[in-house]
Design a protein around this motif. Structure first.
Motif, PDB file in Angstrom:
ATOM      1  N   SER A  37      35.719 -49.186  20.647  1.00 52.64           N
ATOM      2  CA  SER A  37      35.104 -48.070  19.952  1.00 52.64           C
ATOM      3  C   SER A  37      33.707 -47.784  20.511  1.00 52.64           C
ATOM      4  N   THR A  42      36.528 -40.639  24.071  1.00 53.22           N
ATOM      5  CA  THR A  42      36.694 -39.305  23.498  1.00 53.22           C
ATOM      6  C   THR A  42      35.738 -38.326  24.156  1.00 53.22           C
ATOM      7  N   THR A  43      34.523 -38.797  24.461  1.00 53.84           N
ATOM      8  CA  THR A  43      33.554 -37.912  25.127  1.00 53.84           C
ATOM      9  C   THR A  43      34.113 -37.443  26.469  1.00 53.84           C
TER      10      THR A  43
HETATM   11  P1  ATP Z   1      36.197 -44.345  19.320  1.00 55.50           P
HETATM   12  O1  ATP Z   1      37.292 -45.203  19.878  1.00 55.50           O
HETATM   13  O2  ATP Z   1      35.492 -45.006  18.176  1.00 55.50           O
HETATM   14  O3  ATP Z   1      36.618 -42.928  19.033  1.00 55.50           O
HETATM   15  P2  ATP Z   1      35.022 -43.567  21.868  1.00 55.50           P
HETATM   16  O4  ATP Z   1      35.226 -44.560  22.939  1.00 55.50           O
HETATM   17  O5  ATP Z   1      35.912 -42.380  21.866  1.00 55.50           O
HETATM   18  O6  ATP Z   1      35.030 -44.282  20.462  1.00 55.50           O
HETATM   19  P3  ATP Z   1      32.847 -41.652  21.899  1.00 55.50           P
HETATM   20  O7  ATP Z   1      33.268 -40.963  20.639  1.00 55.50           O
HETATM   21  O8  ATP Z   1      33.090 -40.954  23.171  1.00 55.50           O
HETATM   22  O9  ATP Z   1      33.484 -43.114  21.984  1.00 55.50           O
HETATM   23  O10 ATP Z   1      31.296 -42.009  21.780  1.00 55.50           O
HETATM   24  C1  ATP Z   1      30.545 -42.559  22.858  1.00 55.50           C
HETATM   25  C2  ATP Z   1      29.099 -42.733  22.403  1.00 55.50           C
HETATM   26  O11 ATP Z   1      28.493 -41.455  22.165  1.00 55.50           O
HETATM   27  C3  ATP Z   1      28.946 -43.516  21.111  1.00 55.50           C
HETATM   28  O12 ATP Z   1      27.770 -44.282  21.191  1.00 55.50           O
HETATM   29  C4  ATP Z   1      28.793 -42.415  20.059  1.00 55.50           C
HETATM   30  O13 ATP Z   1      28.044 -42.882  18.953  1.00 55.50           O
HETATM   31  C5  ATP Z   1      28.055 -41.356  20.833  1.00 55.50           C
HETATM   32  N1  ATP Z   1      28.366 -39.988  20.351  1.00 55.50           N
HETATM   33  C6  ATP Z   1      29.585 -39.398  20.343  1.00 55.50           C
HETATM   34  N2  ATP Z   1      29.509 -38.130  19.882  1.00 55.50           N
HETATM   35  C7  ATP Z   1      28.191 -37.906  19.597  1.00 55.50           C
HETATM   36  C8  ATP Z   1      27.455 -36.788  19.094  1.00 55.50           C
HETATM   37  N3  ATP Z   1      28.061 -35.629  18.821  1.00 55.50           N
HETATM   38  N4  ATP Z   1      26.130 -36.942  18.925  1.00 55.50           N
HETATM   39  C9  ATP Z   1      25.498 -38.097  19.223  1.00 55.50           C
HETATM   40  N5  ATP Z   1      26.131 -39.195  19.722  1.00 55.50           N
HETATM   41  C10 ATP Z   1      27.460 -39.104  19.892  1.00 55.50           C
END
Ligand code: ATP
Length: 351
Positions: A37, A42-43
């Protein structure tokens, strides 16, 4: 559609969510982004879909720079975890909606919706509203809705997260089949390692905004390049050691619980280097051997029917986990066992 991600970074104010990510994804490939996580999966998917502006770098779809192309002109379609179906529209209308937006004629819409309903096997549900469907059926509608616009690539954000375990397994095969039959390039985000191992053509393991390793399921599982990848993709005994020498295609590694011969090691490995060994619990088995011997005392057994999950300890206090498949009985705790592992199953990692 081939996808090239070149040195992409993404900041959310001062949070670095993607750190200089580069990936080449082949046309028709089902490619997984896997990681804990917050690692940026997702980004990256949202950057591909055009829902986030890149801070740095470029993204190419079929050789064309789409970094600044809006989401609706990207030739990609996204399947969200929550499905995002219109509650007041029927299944048919939900699926047809995207085609209406594209001003496709009624006759063509009818042809394409009929075809996609058959493809995802929900023809009999066409007149229902989303609240009259099970989770799995809603997931199929969400898939149909993206497939009907015939995108070049499908972006899937944990599409099975809301389903129960049995349905998840069935839908794994289904999604892979749909992608392969349609020749679609699929990018699939998950933190479920079994989903990735069972479905992916290739997997990228991510950590803290970076790509740690890219490979097929067997490459990632059997030849991890770091402790993080070895333990994220499965269970492993990770032992610190020092490289003594390399001979006959094997690295000889000295550890606190003995000397191991390892068949898998990085090409630049030098004698004297500090390294880590990864030995999977299922690779260890009892019985005498000339190499890679490990004397352990059994501490705890979890008998699970088809296998026993054993925790043991060596004389120097190193904890060793090993699985025994099809166990005929359970050994008494405290018993002494000699374990061995084939050098091919011992992986040397530098980090
Ligand atoms: P998960 O499995 O929990 O969905 P992920 O691997 O998809 O996690 P992301 O959602 O891409 O991770 O987030 C990557 C980083 O960017 C994290 O530290 C998150 O807190 C931060 N982040 C994501 N979206 C935003 C936003 N809109 N504003 C600020 N920080 C963000």
């Amino acid at each position: 559609m081939e996808i090239n991600i070149q040195q992409v970074s993404k900041y959310y104010s001062d949070v670095l969510a993607l750190d200089n990510v580069s990936l080449d994804i082949a046309d028709g490939e089902l490619f997984f982004l896997l990681g804990p996580s917050g690692c940026g999966k997702t980004t990256l998917l949202r950057c591909l879909g055009g829902f986030e502006q890149l801070s740095k770098g470029k993204i190419f779809f079929a050789g064309k720079d789409v970094s600044n192309v809006p989401a609706n002109q990207r030739n990609s379609a996204m399947v969200f975890q929550g499905y995002a179906l219109w509650p007041h529209l029927t299944v048919w209308e939900n699926i047809s909606f995207g085609l209406e937006m594209q001003k496709i004629t009624k006759a063509e819409r009818t042809r394409r919706v009929t075809e996609v309903l058959e493809k995802v096997q929900i023809t009999d549900l066409a007149k229902r509203k989303p609240n009259e469907l099970s989770g799995g059926q809603q997931q199929r509608v969400a898939l149909a809705r993206t497939l009907v616009v015939a995108p070049g690539c499908l972006l899937l954000d944990e599409p099975l997260a809301n389903l129960d375990a049995k349905l998840r397994r069935d839908m794994r095969l289904e999604i892979r089949r749909l992608c392969k039959n349609s020749g679609l390039t699929g990018i699939y985000v998950t933190h479920d390692r079994q989903e990735a191992l069972s479905m992916a053509d290739r997997i990228a393991i991510m950590q803290a905004g970076k790509i740690c390793q890219v490979g097929t399921a067997t490459e990632i599982y059997r030849q991890p390049q770091s402790r993080f990848v070895a333990s994220f993709i499965g269970e492993s005994n990770i032992l610190p050691g020092k490289c003594q020498n390399i001979s006959s295609g094997e690295a000889v590694i000295d550890t606190a619980c003995g000397v191991f011969r390892a068949g898998k090691f990085p090409s630049g490995l030098q004698p004297g280097s500090s390294v880590w060994l990864s030995i999977r619990p299922e690779a260890l088995h009892s019985g005498p051997s000339q190499v890679n011997r490990l004397q352990v005392t059994l501490q705890h057994i979890d008998y699970l029917g088809e296998m026993a999950d054993n925790i043991s300890v060596t004389a120097d206090g190193t904890v060793i986990k090993f699985f025994e498949l099809n166990p005929q009985g359970t050994r008494p705790e405290g018993s002494s066992i000699e374990l061995t592992v084939n050098p091919d199953e011992v992986v040397v990692m530098l980090e």
